[in-house]
Write a protein that holds these residues in place. Structure first.
Motif, PDB file in Angstrom:
ATOM      1  N   ASP A   6      91.208 -30.677 -45.605  1.00  0.00           N
ATOM      2  CA  ASP A   6      92.204 -29.603 -45.563  1.00  0.00           C
ATOM      3  C   ASP A   6      91.526 -28.260 -45.289  1.00  0.00           C
ATOM      4  N   SER A  35      98.153 -38.400 -38.688  1.00  0.00           N
ATOM      5  CA  SER A  35      97.745 -39.101 -39.908  1.00  0.00           C
ATOM      6  C   SER A  35      96.313 -39.617 -39.827  1.00  0.00           C
ATOM      7  N   THR A  77     100.542 -33.612 -40.599  1.00  0.00           N
ATOM      8  CA  THR A  77     100.376 -32.477 -41.509  1.00  0.00           C
ATOM      9  C   THR A  77     100.311 -31.199 -40.691  1.00  0.00           C
ATOM     10  N   TYR A  79      99.002 -27.449 -40.900  1.00  0.00           N
ATOM     11  CA  TYR A  79      98.125 -26.509 -41.593  1.00  0.00           C
ATOM     12  C   TYR A  79      98.432 -25.124 -41.045  1.00  0.00           C
ATOM     13  N   ARG A  99     103.608 -33.255 -44.530  1.00  0.00           N
ATOM     14  CA  ARG A  99     102.968 -32.312 -45.452  1.00  0.00           C
ATOM     15  C   ARG A  99     102.692 -30.955 -44.798  1.00  0.00           C
ATOM     16  N   VAL A 101     100.245 -27.490 -45.527  1.00  0.00           N
ATOM     17  CA  VAL A 101      99.145 -26.914 -46.294  1.00  0.00           C
ATOM     18  C   VAL A 101      98.930 -25.500 -45.775  1.00  0.00           C
ATOM     19  N   THR A 135     109.348 -32.375 -49.072  1.00  0.00           N
ATOM     20  CA  THR A 135     108.142 -32.128 -48.287  1.00  0.00           C
ATOM     21  C   THR A 135     107.016 -31.797 -49.249  1.00  0.00           C
TER      22      THR A 135
END
Length: 160
Positions: A6, A35, A77, A79, A99, A101, A135
């Motif tokens: 991350d 993923s 994801t 970011y 997701r 972040v 989420t």
């Protein structure tokens, strides 16, 4: 929970935010990751021309809707250097991305801008969870948020 992977992608988001700042734009950057860890798309803010819908998170949601299956979107994801605004959170939810972040929160940004004397936005400061359900959201990341704060300080000091 934030991990080293991350942090790697969040650092790329901060670099994209720096690129936006160097181009005279507001410092926001985002990366869409599959993923299996492949960077699928990335972008930074393009609002300097006056179209304040040109956020990177919105662009990545559009890209995902046009290029990924529903299952791929769910497992991806996003970011981002700063927490999604309500428009971008809604776009994220509508296209079914997974997701999120972020390095710094909307609440932090509002506080930083207030300290710089920047008038409050016309758009309400809502958390992602106030806009979309179901989420997974992780952030802010204190050790990166200070870098993001400095980019915004630079942007608004240049502007004024």
């Amino acid at each position: 929970m934030i991990n080293d992977t991350d942090l790697k992608y969040l650092r790329r988001c901060i670099q994209l935010a720096k690129d936006a700042l160097e181009a005279g734009d507001e410092p926001f950057g985002s990366v869409l990751v599959s993923s299996d860890g492949e960077v699928l798309a990335e972008d930074h803010n393009h609002v300097a021309g006056g179209d304040h819908t040109q956020h990177p998170e919105f662009a990545l949601a559009r890209w995902a809707a046009n290029n990924l299956t529903e299952e791929e979107r769910e497992k991806a994801t996003v970011y981002t250097s700063g927490e999604h605004c309500p428009m971008c959170a809604a776009a994220h939810g509508w296209v079914g991305l997974g997701r999120i972040v972020y390095a710094s929160s909307s609440k932090q940004l509002a506080q930083w801008l207030s300290e710089l004397g920047v008038p409050a936005s016309r758009v309400r400061n809502l958390s992602i969870q106030d806009v979309i359900r179901d989420t997974v959201v992780d952030g802010p990341v204190p050790e990166l948020a200070e870098e993001v704060r400095e980019l915004h300080r630079q942007f608004y000091l240049k502007k004024h």
